[in-house]
Design an enzyme around this catalytic site. Structure first.
Site, short mmCIF file in Angstrom:
data_model
loop_
_atom_site.label_atom_id
_atom_site.label_comp_id
_atom_site.label_asym_id
_atom_site.label_seq_id
_atom_site.Cartn_x
_atom_site.Cartn_y
_atom_site.Cartn_z
CG ASP A 1 0.60 -5.70 -4.13
OD1 ASP A 1 0.96 -4.67 -3.56
OD2 ASP A 1 -0.37 -5.76 -4.91
CB SER A 2 1.59 -3.49 0.49
OG SER A 2 0.67 -2.75 -0.29
N GLY A 3 -0.83 -5.55 -0.52
CA GLY A 3 -2.24 -5.81 -0.32
C GLY A 3 -3.09 -4.55 -0.36
CG ASP B 1 -0.42 1.09 -2.63
OD1 ASP B 1 -0.68 0.01 -2.07
OD2 ASP B 1 -0.58 1.27 -3.85
CD GLN C 1 -1.54 4.36 -6.29
OE1 GLN C 1 -2.24 4.70 -7.24
NE2 GLN C 1 -1.38 3.08 -5.94
CG ASP D 1 2.16 -7.78 -10.92
OD1 ASP D 1 1.07 -8.28 -10.59
OD2 ASP D 1 2.41 -6.55 -10.79
#
Length: 378
Positions: free
Chosen positions: A92-94, A146, A194, A271
């Protein structure tokens, strides 16, 4: 590019079974990814996670960037070697973690600045730097940076999040396609749709991101406090908007029933921290509902934890013993419960795939949900 082959489709729903191929490894869908935020699935070794059957796990770019840090990962030649994991990793990008820092972060047009939750040091992440960090980590599937607002935020904030997420995704995809990685492997970059639970914003976000022609698409912002019915409606909408010939990844979801209902809506990848987090709180998932092993009624229950499970410790030890381990706060209890729940989730995905291939998914899912909810609603 990740390759996706559709193996079977349900005639009465959007459920499908497929095969994702990345770096000469295959993942059979629908698939659930155990969460190993810091490069470890809590209480279990990589070998133990692999022995359950998992071939894809999730780690978090933000947390690994903070600790142990990129220099350590460079010296280890990536997270796979650092944690001794031979299969695939998604990072995940965080973005969600950064956004949830609230007073510790600021969102700018070119990225996000934030204070470390550990030492207060100031960091900045941009769409390009997040790609660079994940290249050092060496993940097989990388998420773009994002903006992930909560389910209770205003329409204005959702709209702003869509615009920034689309802009950042374009920058990241262009940078990714025109620069080289540091390992001899493919690293697939995934944009994130989103828009909260607003139909128009979801359509706007999907329309912009589909122009990028990514090989996987993710759906974000649907495990952040929105009503369950709105989440399901939004996923159903995404099923009509996202390409049928590419995997769809629903981020951060969820309960066993969430998984079944969203597979029915055409989702391939999931997840969630739920199986391991709930395990550490003494909650076990079974086909007959959930068990709270801390309950005093299990103190003298000398039957196996779950004789139908293929988790070795669930057949070896009794409910009474596991209850005792939780009461005495023995680490073994956490390990038994975590293995049990991850086995349950893995087998649930396998059963769904089998039923899709048999074209019996709808009947099977209705029976499963009825039986599961008959005990404790999950």
């Amino acid at each position: 590019m990740a390759e996706f082959k559709l193996d079977a489709s349900c005639s009465d729903s959007s459920a499908r079974a497929g095969t994702i191929s990345i770096n000469n490894k295959q993942i059979y869908t629908p698939v659930f990814m155990p969460v190993g935020t810091y490069g470890a699935v809590k209480t279990l070794s990589p070998t133990e996670v692999s022995s359950i059957g998992y071939k894809l796990i999730l780690a978090n770019t933000y947390h690994i960037y903070i600790r142990p840090g990129i220099d350590t990962l460079k010296k280890s030649k990536g997270l796979h070697k650092f944690m001794n994991w031979d299969d695939l990793i998604l990072t995940d990008s965080g973005g969600f973690q950064i956004y949830s820092l609230k007073g510790l972060r600021k969102i700018h047009e070119d990225g996000a600045t934030f204070q470390s939750h550990l030492d207060g040091n100031l960091y900045k992440l941009t769409p390009k730097s997040v790609v660079d960090i994940q290249r050092v980590i060496g993940s097989d599937i990388m998420m773009v940076l994002d903006v992930c607002p909560s389910g209770g935020d205003s329409l204005k904030k959702w709209d702003k999040a869509v615009d920034l997420t689309s802009t950042w995704a374009k920058q990241a995809m262009e940078y990714h396609s025109t620069t080289d990685g540091i390992y001899d492997k493919e690293q697939v970059l995934v944009p994130i749709v989103q828009g909260g639970t607003n139909k128009e914003l979801r359509e706007k976000s999907a329309s912009e991101l589909l122009k990028l022609n990514a090989s996987i698409y993710a759906i974000g912002g649907l495990a952040v406090g929105e009503p369950k019915d709105k989440m399901l409606e939004t996923v159903s909408l995404m099923d009509s908007l996202l390409p049928k010939n590419k995997p769809r990844y629903l981020m951060g979801v969820g309960t066993p029933i969430d998984l079944i209902r969203n597979v029915s809506n055409g989702i391939d990848m999931f997840d969630c921290v739920m199986p391991t987090r709930n395990a550490r709180n003494g909650q076990l998932f079974t086909e007959n509902g959930k068990i709270n092993i801390r309950n005093s009624k299990y103190s003298d229950d000398h039957t196996p934890i779950d004789p139908t499970s293929n988790a070795s410790m669930s057949k070896t030890f009794t409910k009474s013993y596991l209850h005792h381990l939780f009461k005495t706060k023995e680490i073994l209890g956490l390990r038994i419960a975590s293995e049990h729940n991850l086995c349950f989730y893995y087998n649930l995905m396998i059963k769904m795939r089998e039923q899709i291939i048999k074209d019996n998914f709808v009947d099977w899912s209705e029976n499963f949900i009825s039986k599961y909810q008959g005990n404790i609603n999950g």
